[in-house]
Scaffold this motif. Structure first.
Motif, PDB file in Angstrom:
ATOM      1  N   LEU A  96     -10.684   6.822  -7.031  1.00  0.00           N
ATOM      2  CA  LEU A  96      -9.431   6.050  -5.922  1.00  0.00           C
ATOM      3  C   LEU A  96      -8.773   6.686  -5.288  1.00  0.00           C
ATOM      4  O   LEU A  96      -8.657   6.319  -3.811  1.00  0.00           O
ATOM      5  N   PRO A  97      -7.757   7.254  -5.228  1.00  0.00           N
ATOM      6  CA  PRO A  97      -6.938   8.010  -4.492  1.00  0.00           C
ATOM      7  C   PRO A  97      -7.869   8.997  -3.299  1.00  0.00           C
ATOM      8  O   PRO A  97      -7.954   8.865  -2.105  1.00  0.00           O
ATOM      9  N   LEU A  98      -8.708   9.480  -3.289  1.00  0.00           N
ATOM     10  CA  LEU A  98     -10.121   9.956  -2.145  1.00  0.00           C
ATOM     11  C   LEU A  98     -10.801   8.752  -1.506  1.00  0.00           C
ATOM     12  O   LEU A  98     -10.933   9.308  -0.183  1.00  0.00           O
ATOM     13  N   VAL A  99     -10.788   7.651  -1.849  1.00  0.00           N
ATOM     14  CA  VAL A  99     -11.484   6.790  -1.552  1.00  0.00           C
ATOM     15  C   VAL A  99     -10.298   6.144  -0.090  1.00  0.00           C
ATOM     16  O   VAL A  99      -9.977   5.654   1.186  1.00  0.00           O
TER      17      VAL A  99
ATOM     18  N   ALA B 258       1.693   2.957  -4.293  1.00  0.00           N
ATOM     19  CA  ALA B 258       1.772   4.582  -5.376  1.00  0.00           C
ATOM     20  C   ALA B 258       0.798   5.928  -4.388  1.00  0.00           C
ATOM     21  O   ALA B 258       1.198   6.914  -4.032  1.00  0.00           O
ATOM     22  N   PHE B 259      -0.042   4.955  -4.683  1.00  0.00           N
ATOM     23  CA  PHE B 259      -1.190   5.532  -3.739  1.00  0.00           C
ATOM     24  C   PHE B 259      -1.294   6.339  -2.733  1.00  0.00           C
ATOM     25  O   PHE B 259      -2.722   6.520  -1.963  1.00  0.00           O
ATOM     26  N   GLY B 260      -0.511   5.593  -1.849  1.00  0.00           N
ATOM     27  CA  GLY B 260      -0.383   5.693  -0.257  1.00  0.00           C
ATOM     28  C   GLY B 260      -1.232   4.343   0.030  1.00  0.00           C
ATOM     29  O   GLY B 260      -1.291   4.291   1.579  1.00  0.00           O
ATOM     30  N   LEU B 261      -1.372   2.965  -0.418  1.00  0.00           N
ATOM     31  CA  LEU B 261      -2.003   2.543   0.329  1.00  0.00           C
ATOM     32  C   LEU B 261      -0.649   1.380   1.478  1.00  0.00           C
ATOM     33  O   LEU B 261       0.302   1.475   0.292  1.00  0.00           O
ATOM     34  N   HIS B 262      -1.639   1.434   2.436  1.00  0.00           N
ATOM     35  CA  HIS B 262      -0.715   0.205   2.759  1.00  0.00           C
ATOM     36  C   HIS B 262       0.148  -0.919   3.149  1.00  0.00           C
ATOM     37  O   HIS B 262      -0.959  -1.416   2.729  1.00  0.00           O
ATOM     38  N   PRO B 263       1.054  -1.368   3.128  1.00  0.00           N
ATOM     39  CA  PRO B 263       1.268  -2.593   2.347  1.00  0.00           C
ATOM     40  C   PRO B 263       0.605  -3.525   3.243  1.00  0.00           C
ATOM     41  O   PRO B 263       0.138  -4.526   2.955  1.00  0.00           O
ATOM     42  N   LYS B 264      -0.488  -3.425   4.251  1.00  0.00           N
ATOM     43  CA  LYS B 264      -0.931  -4.138   5.195  1.00  0.00           C
ATOM     44  C   LYS B 264      -2.273  -4.208   4.793  1.00  0.00           C
ATOM     45  O   LYS B 264      -3.208  -5.163   4.403  1.00  0.00           O
ATOM     46  N   ASP B 265      -2.728  -3.104   4.047  1.00  0.00           N
ATOM     47  CA  ASP B 265      -4.292  -3.809   3.107  1.00  0.00           C
ATOM     48  C   ASP B 265      -3.661  -4.299   1.735  1.00  0.00           C
ATOM     49  O   ASP B 265      -4.772  -4.568   1.251  1.00  0.00           O
TER      50      ASP B 265
ATOM     51  N   GLN C 292       4.575   5.716   8.132  1.00  0.00           N
ATOM     52  CA  GLN C 292       4.323   7.582   6.942  1.00  0.00           C
ATOM     53  C   GLN C 292       4.772   8.104   6.204  1.00  0.00           C
ATOM     54  O   GLN C 292       3.894   8.623   5.175  1.00  0.00           O
ATOM     55  N   LEU C 293       5.610   6.976   5.557  1.00  0.00           N
ATOM     56  CA  LEU C 293       5.913   7.043   4.441  1.00  0.00           C
ATOM     57  C   LEU C 293       4.102   6.827   2.683  1.00  0.00           C
ATOM     58  O   LEU C 293       4.028   7.675   2.347  1.00  0.00           O
ATOM     59  N   SER C 294       3.624   5.806   3.908  1.00  0.00           N
ATOM     60  CA  SER C 294       2.276   5.793   3.166  1.00  0.00           C
ATOM     61  C   SER C 294       1.336   6.949   3.227  1.00  0.00           C
ATOM     62  O   SER C 294       0.760   7.059   2.426  1.00  0.00           O
ATOM     63  N   GLU C 295       1.424   7.475   4.306  1.00  0.00           N
ATOM     64  CA  GLU C 295       0.537   9.235   4.851  1.00  0.00           C
ATOM     65  C   GLU C 295       0.968   9.957   3.792  1.00  0.00           C
ATOM     66  O   GLU C 295      -0.087  10.982   3.099  1.00  0.00           O
ATOM     67  N   TYR C 296       2.110  10.349   3.122  1.00  0.00           N
ATOM     68  CA  TYR C 296       2.663  11.538   3.022  1.00  0.00           C
ATOM     69  C   TYR C 296       2.653  10.949   1.188  1.00  0.00           C
ATOM     70  O   TYR C 296       1.921  11.933   0.690  1.00  0.00           O
ATOM     71  N   ARG C 297       2.667   9.715   0.321  1.00  0.00           N
ATOM     72  CA  ARG C 297       1.875   9.680  -0.798  1.00  0.00           C
ATOM     73  C   ARG C 297       0.258   9.677  -1.117  1.00  0.00           C
ATOM     74  O   ARG C 297      -0.023   9.912  -1.776  1.00  0.00           O
ATOM     75  N   LYS C 298       0.089   9.485   0.509  1.00  0.00           N
ATOM     76  CA  LYS C 298      -1.530   9.453   0.269  1.00  0.00           C
ATOM     77  C   LYS C 298      -2.172  10.787   0.259  1.00  0.00           C
ATOM     78  O   LYS C 298      -2.990  11.344  -0.788  1.00  0.00           O
TER      79      LYS C 298
ATOM     80  N   CYS D  61       9.597   9.155  -3.045  1.00  0.00           N
ATOM     81  CA  CYS D  61       8.929   8.062  -1.629  1.00  0.00           C
ATOM     82  C   CYS D  61       9.030   6.493  -2.317  1.00  0.00           C
ATOM     83  O   CYS D  61       8.416   6.130  -1.536  1.00  0.00           O
ATOM     84  N   LEU D  62       8.994   6.442  -3.006  1.00  0.00           N
ATOM     85  CA  LEU D  62       8.861   5.209  -4.406  1.00  0.00           C
ATOM     86  C   LEU D  62      10.020   3.909  -4.214  1.00  0.00           C
ATOM     87  O   LEU D  62      10.584   2.857  -3.453  1.00  0.00           O
TER      88      LEU D  62
END
Ligand SMILES: Nc1ncnc2c1ncn2[C@@H]1O[C@H](COP(=O)(O)OP(=O)(O)O)[C@@H](O)[C@H]1O
Ligand SMILES: [Mg+2]
Lengths: 229, 415
Positions: A109-112, B310-317, A79-85, A56-57
């Protein structure tokens, strides 16, 4: 077994000014949970493009990606950010560790970002992963103090720490010597077995390729062959 | 989020020189703003105090006709009834004392050179109750009679005169006859009002009566009123008294300290405007510096932005991450600016700037002389802090937005 990912007619055409580059021409692929799958093919065949679309990039020009039956194309940025997160992790060819963070901070980092665990849990988890990739005790170093192989192990630990369902690795061993490359693939395979995460990695290294359980060869943006071992 | 701050903080100091330069620019600009404001406030206060304590007093009364011709200090427009006027004024609230004065144009000569001067004839005792001139005299104040003269220190120096020397003061009498007399210099006066040191000439009525054939002619009455804590109250008192005098004596003109003070503040405001302009320009430079620093930071870390996304940070972040970087520079720059400002303030409040020594006697047109002191200005510290941080956030906004709009795939491919 039910497929975790289903690619249906995925095509991607890049438009650059007058030129159009057809990177993917219609890929159909069923991927089951827990697979250890190599995408191989010559340079420019569309491996990176395919992985980016699954992660989803990037979005396809045509076709759908179903993740557990849900079409990814219909998701909004949140939702995309959530999915990647939550569901997906990446391992990059050039490691891409954050240089100002220590090894442990990189893994955390990913856990944070996920904000599910508390500080102590996060730290314990990161140390557990560092141990799993054989980097116990190096948590306080900075990436610049590590060798390439060590950096990629940190990247693997970082990708696995949140226990994602899918790990996408774009040529994870391309910058490493063949001995280190095999080690890295071994580590990935171990974690694939022990944690059950689905691995999809691209490579054009025959040595690496032979560790895969399934090899999908793409050529000119199409699936050329699909072998299971 | 703590980690965003950690990443931002460490990146800010990774390019130490660039960051330091930006912070120094900002600290210098804000510190200068605080310091200049302190000096201007001090100058205003000294200037206003000078008006009340050294030159014009709270209210200065002369006839309306005299006021029209004030520039030439005529001797044909006397106060009709100085005693009656003084009685009336002293009956008003908050009035402490009054004194009479007669100003005249004279020629002061040391035997070789002669200078035109604006001299003041006064009653030494009465005058000392209204103005503070004697406090600034080296030697002694006039005793009344005996051909004594007090001169501005700089004027005396220009004419090569010292204490005890004799000068000749020539003037036209009230009846337009030329007259002259010799005076002994008993006092040199160097007050915070530059015109006094530069051109002050004071003689007593006893001697002026002979020189100018005054015969009791007085052209001006000055008034000391109670000291008030605020400028506004002092101006109000003066305005009220001036109005009362003019309504009771319609042929009189009463100049209130309020009028003079307001004129003075207008001028001061113009000066502080030019300071504000300088600060504005410096903040612009600092702002451009911060924008540039953050933009460089974005360019240097395009791939990192891709990884974080890619690790899920939102553009706002991502926006937040770079805003924090700019904010850190702003906060540190503002803090350093407050320190610089505090330093400048402390210097000007405790030590002061000896203007004469610094300017070498060149007239800069400043409203004060002697040593220039600053004033505390805590409100300006707050203003500076807010300005610094706001400037930093505004300047980093656009690069931060740029970073958040990066395409993830392009960012990851970026080398
Ligand atoms: N952002 C892009 N813009 C234009 N063309 C691109 C872009 N990304 C990839 N391509 C082109 O798409 C084709 C496939 O690229 P890629 O997926 O990177 O292949 P691989 O990873 O197998 O080497 C190549 O011809 C490449 O030049
Ligand atoms: Mg590639």
């Amino acid at each position: 077994m039910a497929s975790i990912l289903k690619l249906d007619g995925i095509a991607k055409t890049y438009v650059k000014g007058q030129n159009q580059v057809r990177a993917l021409a219609g890929i159909d692929l069923d991927i089951e949970a827990g697979e250890f799958l190599a995408v191989v093919g010559p340079s420019g065949s569309g491996k990176t493009t395919l992985l980016n679309i699954v992660g989803c990039l990037d979005s396809p020009s045509a076709g759908v990606v179903l993740y557990n039956g849900t079409p990814l194309g219909s998701m909004k940025e949140d939702q995309l950010s959530e999915y990647r997160k939550k569901h997906i992790s990446f391992i990059f060819q050039s490691y891409n560790l954050i240089p100002v963070l220590t090894v442990r901070e990189n893994v955390e980092l990913p856990l944070v970002i996920e904000r599910r665990m508390n500080k102590n849990e996060i730290r314990a988890k990161a140390d557990e992963l560092l141990k799993a990739v054989g980097l116990e005790g190096l948590g306080d170093r900075y990436p610049r103090e590590l060798s390439g192989g060590q950096e990629q192990r940190v990247a693997i630990a970082r990708a696995l720490v949140k226990e994602p369902y899918i790990v996408l690795a774009d040529e994870p061993t391309a910058n490493l010597d063949s001995h280190t490359a095999e080690e890295i693939v071994d580590i990935m395979r171990d974690i694939n077995k022990s944690k059950g995460a689905t691995f999809i990695f691209s490579t054009h290294d025959a040595l690496v390729q032979k560790h895969a359980r399934r090899v999908v060869t793409i050529r000119d943006g199409l699936v050329h062959s699909d072998e299971r071992k | 989020m703590g980690t965003l701050f950690k990443i931002a903080w460490r990146n800010v100091w990774r390019h130490g020189k660039r960051t330091a330069l930006t912070i120094i620019t900002m600290a210098f600009g804000l510190g200068l703003y605080i310091g200049m404001d302190s000096v201007l406030k001090g100058m205003d206060r000294t200037g206003l105090d000078n008006i009340i304590n050294l030159t014009d007093s709270s209210v200065r009364v002369s006839t309306a006709a005299y006021e029209e011709e004030r520039g030439s200090f005529p001797l044909d427009q006397p106060l009709p009834d100085p005693a009656g006027l003084a009685d009336f004024i002293r009956s008003r609230p908050r009035v402490l004392a009054t004194a009479e004065r007669t100003r005249f144009v004279g020629q002061l000569s040391n035997g070789i050179d002669a200078l035109y001067v604006l001299a003041v004839a006064l009653d030494p005792e009465d005058d000392a109750r209204v103005l503070d001139l004697p406090q600034y005299v080296e030697g002694s104040w006039l005793a009344g009679g005996g051909n004594e003269i007090v001169l501005g220190a700089k004027l005396a120096a220009d004419l090569g005169l010292g204490l005890g020397d004799w000068v000749t003061l020539a003037a036209r009498t009230r009846w337009e006859a030329q007259n002259a007399d010799d005076f002994r210099v008993v006092g040199l006066i160097d007050a915070t009002e530059p015109s006094i040191s530069g051109s002050g000439v004071f003689v007593s009525f006893e001697d002026a009566d002979t020189l100018l054939e005054l015969d009791g002619l007085r052209t001006e009455l000055i008034v000391r009123m109670e000291r008030r804590d605020t400028l506004a109250a002092a101006m109000e008192d003066s305005d009220a008294l001036a109005a009362a005098v003019e309504s009771r004596f319609p042929e009189m003109a009463a100049m209130s300290f309020g009028d003079v003070g307001r004129q003075f503040l207008e001028l001061a405001k113009a000066k502080s405007k030019s300071i504000t302009m300088i600060i504005f320009v410096m903040m612009l430079i600092a702002g451009v510096g911060i924008a540039n620093t953050v933009l460089m930071s974005v360019y240097a870390r395009i791939r990192e932005v891709g990884v974080l996304r890619a690790f899920g940070l939102h553009p706002k972040d991502i926006t937040r991450l770079f805003l924090i970087e700019g904010g850190i520079i702003g906060v540190v720059g503002a803090a350093a600016g407050l320190l610089v400002g505090l330093g400048i303030d402390l210097f000007f409040i405790r030590v002061g700037m000896p203007l004469e020594a610094m300017m070498g006697g060149i007239d800069m047109g400043l409203p004060v002389g002697g040593t220039l002191y600053g004033e505390w200005n805590p409100d300006q510290f707050a203003v500076a802090a807010v300005v610094g941080i706001v400037v930093a956030l505004i300047s980093s906004w656009s690069p931060a937005k740029k970073a958040s709009r990066l395409e993830v795939t392009n960012a990851l491919r970026f080398v």
